[in-house]
Scaffold this motif. Sequence first.
Motif, PDB file in Angstrom:
ATOM      1  N   THR A 177       0.827  -1.209   0.000  1.00  0.00           N
ATOM      2  CA  THR A 177       0.000   0.000   0.000  1.00  0.00           C
ATOM      3  C   THR A 177       0.861   1.259   0.000  1.00  0.00           C
ATOM      4  OG1 THR A 177      -1.741  -1.178   1.197  1.00  0.00           O
ATOM      5  CG2 THR A 177      -1.845   1.212   1.206  1.00  0.00           C
ATOM      6  N   THR A 178       1.937   1.257   0.779  1.00  0.00           N
ATOM      7  CA  THR A 178       2.825   2.423   0.813  1.00  0.00           C
ATOM      8  C   THR A 178       3.438   2.676  -0.553  1.00  0.00           C
ATOM      9  OG1 THR A 178       3.333   2.000   3.144  1.00  0.00           O
ATOM     10  CG2 THR A 178       4.837   3.435   1.939  1.00  0.00           C
ATOM     11  N   THR A 179       3.839   1.606  -1.239  1.00  0.00           N
ATOM     12  CA  THR A 179       4.404   1.759  -2.584  1.00  0.00           C
ATOM     13  C   THR A 179       3.364   2.317  -3.555  1.00  0.00           C
ATOM     14  OG1 THR A 179       5.965  -0.051  -2.208  1.00  0.00           O
ATOM     15  CG2 THR A 179       5.494   0.524  -4.493  1.00  0.00           C
ATOM     16  N   LEU A 180       2.134   1.803  -3.480  1.00  0.00           N
ATOM     17  CA  LEU A 180       1.075   2.317  -4.354  1.00  0.00           C
ATOM     18  C   LEU A 180       0.772   3.783  -4.053  1.00  0.00           C
ATOM     19  CD1 LEU A 180      -1.557  -0.557  -4.709  1.00  0.00           C
ATOM     20  CD2 LEU A 180      -0.074   0.398  -6.467  1.00  0.00           C
ATOM     21  N   TYR A 181       0.704   4.134  -2.760  1.00  0.00           N
ATOM     22  CA  TYR A 181       0.464   5.530  -2.385  1.00  0.00           C
ATOM     23  C   TYR A 181       1.579   6.434  -2.927  1.00  0.00           C
ATOM     24  CZ  TYR A 181      -3.402   4.671   0.906  1.00  0.00           C
ATOM     25  OH  TYR A 181      -4.620   4.358   1.472  1.00  0.00           O
ATOM     26  N   THR A 182       2.804   5.945  -2.849  1.00  0.00           N
ATOM     27  CA  THR A 182       3.930   6.727  -3.363  1.00  0.00           C
ATOM     28  C   THR A 182       3.785   6.937  -4.864  1.00  0.00           C
ATOM     29  OG1 THR A 182       5.375   5.807  -1.643  1.00  0.00           O
ATOM     30  CG2 THR A 182       6.450   6.840  -3.522  1.00  0.00           C
ATOM     31  N   GLY A 183       3.379   5.871  -5.563  1.00  0.00           N
ATOM     32  CA  GLY A 183       3.160   5.991  -6.999  1.00  0.00           C
ATOM     33  C   GLY A 183       2.036   6.958  -7.328  1.00  0.00           C
ATOM     34  N   ASP A 207      -9.881  -0.943   1.279  1.00  0.00           N
ATOM     35  CA  ASP A 207     -10.435  -1.617   2.457  1.00  0.00           C
ATOM     36  C   ASP A 207      -9.294  -2.021   3.390  1.00  0.00           C
ATOM     37  OD1 ASP A 207     -12.073  -2.913   4.266  1.00  0.00           O
ATOM     38  OD2 ASP A 207     -12.068  -4.787   3.133  1.00  0.00           O
ATOM     39  N   PRO A 208      -8.987  -1.163   4.385  1.00  0.00           N
ATOM     40  CA  PRO A 208      -9.573   0.157   4.653  1.00  0.00           C
ATOM     41  C   PRO A 208      -8.718   1.253   4.028  1.00  0.00           C
ATOM     42  CG  PRO A 208      -8.227  -0.476   6.485  1.00  0.00           C
ATOM     43  CD  PRO A 208      -8.096  -1.584   5.461  1.00  0.00           C
ATOM     44  N   ILE A 209      -9.178   2.502   4.167  1.00  0.00           N
ATOM     45  CA  ILE A 209      -8.358   3.653   3.763  1.00  0.00           C
ATOM     46  C   ILE A 209      -7.348   3.893   4.886  1.00  0.00           C
ATOM     47  CG2 ILE A 209      -8.354   6.122   3.255  1.00  0.00           C
ATOM     48  CD1 ILE A 209     -11.223   5.783   2.204  1.00  0.00           C
ATOM     49  N   GLU A 210      -6.083   3.637   4.624  1.00  0.00           N
ATOM     50  CA  GLU A 210      -5.078   3.746   5.683  1.00  0.00           C
ATOM     51  C   GLU A 210      -4.600   5.182   5.867  1.00  0.00           C
ATOM     52  OE1 GLU A 210      -1.930   0.972   5.671  1.00  0.00           O
ATOM     53  OE2 GLU A 210      -3.238  -0.777   5.605  1.00  0.00           O
ATOM     54  N   TYR A 211      -4.299   5.855   4.755  1.00  0.00           N
ATOM     55  CA  TYR A 211      -3.841   7.232   4.837  1.00  0.00           C
ATOM     56  C   TYR A 211      -4.617   8.084   3.840  1.00  0.00           C
ATOM     57  CZ  TYR A 211       0.131   5.267   7.360  1.00  0.00           C
ATOM     58  OH  TYR A 211       0.900   4.604   8.263  1.00  0.00           O
ATOM     59  N   GLN A 212      -4.892   9.321   4.219  1.00  0.00           N
ATOM     60  CA  GLN A 212      -5.618  10.229   3.346  1.00  0.00           C
ATOM     61  C   GLN A 212      -4.630  10.992   2.474  1.00  0.00           C
ATOM     62  OE1 GLN A 212      -8.322  12.682   5.596  1.00  0.00           O
ATOM     63  NE2 GLN A 212      -9.052  10.965   6.825  1.00  0.00           N
ATOM     64  N   LEU A 213      -4.883  10.967   1.163  1.00  0.00           N
ATOM     65  CA  LEU A 213      -3.995  11.617   0.204  1.00  0.00           C
ATOM     66  C   LEU A 213      -4.683  12.857  -0.358  1.00  0.00           C
ATOM     67  CD1 LEU A 213      -2.802   8.434  -1.723  1.00  0.00           C
ATOM     68  CD2 LEU A 213      -1.654   9.590   0.155  1.00  0.00           C
ATOM     69  N   ALA A 214      -4.026  13.990  -0.272  1.00  0.00           N
ATOM     70  CA  ALA A 214      -4.600  15.248  -0.745  1.00  0.00           C
ATOM     71  C   ALA A 214      -4.803  15.200  -2.252  1.00  0.00           C
ATOM     72  CB  ALA A 214      -3.689  16.413  -0.370  1.00  0.00           C
ATOM     73  N   GLY A 215      -5.975  15.637  -2.696  1.00  0.00           N
ATOM     74  CA  GLY A 215      -6.256  15.729  -4.114  1.00  0.00           C
ATOM     75  C   GLY A 215      -6.693  14.433  -4.764  1.00  0.00           C
ATOM     76  N   ILE A 216      -6.851  13.363  -3.975  1.00  0.00           N
ATOM     77  CA  ILE A 216      -7.245  12.063  -4.518  1.00  0.00           C
ATOM     78  C   ILE A 216      -8.565  11.642  -3.876  1.00  0.00           C
ATOM     79  CG2 ILE A 216      -6.652   9.605  -4.596  1.00  0.00           C
ATOM     80  CD1 ILE A 216      -3.743  10.410  -4.894  1.00  0.00           C
ATOM     81  N   ASN A 217      -9.505  11.189  -4.682  1.00  0.00           N
ATOM     82  CA  ASN A 217     -10.808  10.754  -4.184  1.00  0.00           C
ATOM     83  C   ASN A 217     -10.707   9.302  -3.707  1.00  0.00           C
ATOM     84  OD1 ASN A 217     -12.328  13.177  -5.038  1.00  0.00           O
ATOM     85  ND2 ASN A 217     -11.784  12.486  -7.095  1.00  0.00           N
ATOM     86  N   GLN A 218     -10.827   9.117  -2.405  1.00  0.00           N
ATOM     87  CA  GLN A 218     -10.683   7.786  -1.817  1.00  0.00           C
ATOM     88  C   GLN A 218     -12.030   7.286  -1.317  1.00  0.00           C
ATOM     89  OE1 GLN A 218      -7.147   9.534   0.520  1.00  0.00           O
ATOM     90  NE2 GLN A 218      -6.676   7.344   0.484  1.00  0.00           N
ATOM     91  N   ILE A 219     -12.349   6.027  -1.632  1.00  0.00           N
ATOM     92  CA  ILE A 219     -13.642   5.438  -1.281  1.00  0.00           C
ATOM     93  C   ILE A 219     -13.407   4.174  -0.465  1.00  0.00           C
ATOM     94  CG2 ILE A 219     -15.835   4.569  -2.165  1.00  0.00           C
ATOM     95  CD1 ILE A 219     -15.184   6.037  -4.808  1.00  0.00           C
ATOM     96  N   GLN A 220     -14.131   4.050   0.633  1.00  0.00           N
ATOM     97  CA  GLN A 220     -14.026   2.883   1.528  1.00  0.00           C
ATOM     98  C   GLN A 220     -15.078   1.840   1.150  1.00  0.00           C
ATOM     99  OE1 GLN A 220     -12.256   2.290   4.819  1.00  0.00           O
ATOM    100  NE2 GLN A 220     -13.117   0.277   4.389  1.00  0.00           N
ATOM    101  N   THR A 221     -14.651   0.582   1.021  1.00  0.00           N
ATOM    102  CA  THR A 221     -15.626  -0.483   0.762  1.00  0.00           C
ATOM    103  C   THR A 221     -16.447  -0.752   2.016  1.00  0.00           C
ATOM    104  OG1 THR A 221     -14.118  -2.256   1.418  1.00  0.00           O
ATOM    105  CG2 THR A 221     -14.069  -1.585  -0.898  1.00  0.00           C
ATOM    106  N   ARG A 222     -17.692  -1.183   1.822  1.00  0.00           N
ATOM    107  CA  ARG A 222     -18.572  -1.578   2.921  1.00  0.00           C
ATOM    108  C   ARG A 222     -19.378  -2.796   2.477  1.00  0.00           C
ATOM    109  NH1 ARG A 222     -18.638   2.367   6.824  1.00  0.00           N
ATOM    110  NH2 ARG A 222     -17.937   4.436   6.174  1.00  0.00           N
ATOM    111  N   PRO A 223     -18.787  -3.968   2.578  1.00  0.00           N
ATOM    112  CA  PRO A 223     -19.450  -5.179   2.086  1.00  0.00           C
ATOM    113  C   PRO A 223     -20.814  -5.442   2.717  1.00  0.00           C
ATOM    114  CG  PRO A 223     -17.127  -5.608   2.567  1.00  0.00           C
ATOM    115  CD  PRO A 223     -17.436  -4.254   3.101  1.00  0.00           C
ATOM    116  N   VAL A 224     -21.029  -4.974   3.968  1.00  0.00           N
ATOM    117  CA  VAL A 224     -22.290  -5.219   4.666  1.00  0.00           C
ATOM    118  C   VAL A 224     -23.465  -4.619   3.906  1.00  0.00           C
ATOM    119  CG1 VAL A 224     -23.567  -4.802   6.798  1.00  0.00           C
ATOM    120  CG2 VAL A 224     -21.134  -5.354   6.901  1.00  0.00           C
ATOM    121  N   ILE A 225     -23.237  -3.492   3.249  1.00  0.00           N
ATOM    122  CA  ILE A 225     -24.327  -2.842   2.504  1.00  0.00           C
ATOM    123  C   ILE A 225     -24.140  -2.986   0.990  1.00  0.00           C
ATOM    124  CG2 ILE A 225     -24.844  -1.203   4.338  1.00  0.00           C
ATOM    125  CD1 ILE A 225     -23.286   0.916   2.780  1.00  0.00           C
TER     126      ILE A 225
END
Length: 582
Positions: A348-354, A370-388
Amino acid sequence: MNDLSFPASPAQHSGAASLESISLENAILDRGVCDPRALERARSVVADTGQPLALVLLQLGLVSETDLARTYAALLGKTVIDAAGLAAVTDPVMPDCLKSRFLHEARALPMDCRDGVLRLVMADPLDEFTCAAARLATGCRVEREVARPADLEAALTRLYPENEDNTEDDTEDDTGPAADDDPAEEDTDRLKDLASEAPVIRLVNQIIFRAVETRASDIHIEPFEDRLIVRYRYDGVLHEVDSQSARMTSALISRIKIMAKLDIAERRLPQDGRIKLAVRGHEVDFRVSTVPSLHGEIAVLRVLDRTTVSFDYSRLGLAPAIIAEFKAALELPNGIVLVTGPTGSGKTTTLYTGLAGINSRERNVMTVEDPIEYQLAGINQIQTRPVIGLTFASLLRAILRQDPDVIMVGEIRDLETAQIAVQAALTGHLVLSTLHTNSAAAAVTRLRDMGLEDYLITAVLRGILAQRLVRKLCESCKKPEPILPELAQKLGLDPDTQHTLWHPTGCPDCRHTGYRGRSAVAEFLRPSREVTRLILSGADHTEIERAAVAEGMETMFHAGLRVALAGETTLEEVSRIIGHDA
């Protein structure tokens, strides 16, 4: 006569406290621990609140506990007593004279008393009031020692439990069979009462703050029949740091659940939550997971401290050639780029760096995680919710209608997600994702096993980065040792060249482990014409890897061996993490 004089109260002692502050300020400036502007900010807070300067510096995050302790030690001409040194104190010293409440409030721990000299370990060794009070109470001369507040609080909790007399009867049944078999017997109100007691709150805060201060990546709180164990994960390896009475299990776990907004009455099912805390002046997120076990609930907290993570290629530890190939793949207009490895390998850290490298105002970058570990400025991040029904597949299908340029999928887990990712890549999107495989070539067979056709794999695949994290040797204590000729021959090294491997020793800087920090070693598989031909012919991962190596790919083991020969890690660590598949 001085030993018989009554100590001034904290209020009466304010003049001396000012002198102590001045002395501490000078030492901090001399050692370069804090810049003058930040120190001036702390002074204004001290003037407004009346709190001690050291406490304000810690709360604002202007200095670390380690730097403050070392500054105190330099003032006194002492060395900082670490957690191992405090662990050597197995019984309370002079408990009839020095009471638990006084020691906790003073943040002081008596180590021993010999020949009329009491060695007192203090979080603030300049506190004259505490020294004078201890001298009067014991009749001994006080010799001051220094320790980090987190280490000191852990030792105090172990040797002087504040709630031992009050909660022993109340919590005696918490770990009994009836409580485990029927959670209803311990109602929600009682759990809240237990979790709201000051000693419990202080203990949980101490566990969390110490983990952040020492840069642990995970906190494990595990109940057993006779004790409650606290372990921290440092550089991928767990270390036991504390143990508490088993009676503390319900109260401590309930406190964590309240902080994470979980259902404290539900102890039969796993639960997940998050905690956001200001620790030492900056915000830290904790991902919380609880699971029922034989003797109570296990809680694991993943520490997500943004200040310790840098999304910078230079900090990843990857070889320059790997970085160049990875960045080139991310600059392509479409296709799929995969990062593979087991859990905890830094994918995940490598992907975030990329993502941080290609993020711009001209691009719409979206992630499904799943889950969103770190918030990245300027990037739209969406959390999965399998329950719904918000799964990777459903969200990926939905965001394709959001006109994205780059999509990151946290993980390709099933055929449906893989097929939608392929369709996204075929229609002009760049898709980044992860897989759990042991090598770059194995990612091809993994996609094939999911049910993806070979022609689709070759049509969209732009590159596969497989990586592991190896512990780095501590620069303060590593030692060189020439390689034996037999080992050099086994590793395929030139026998006519003198090679050196390095070994860990252990020192206070690395918590006596010999290692400090981690670095990534990786291999990058670029789908060349020959590799594409092999994939289309149904070749397995060994054939694909052999072809890639023939074309110049460096395997992870050889990358790790190169790092070991450079003195950055050990051959044993490379073998432990990667294995010798050469």
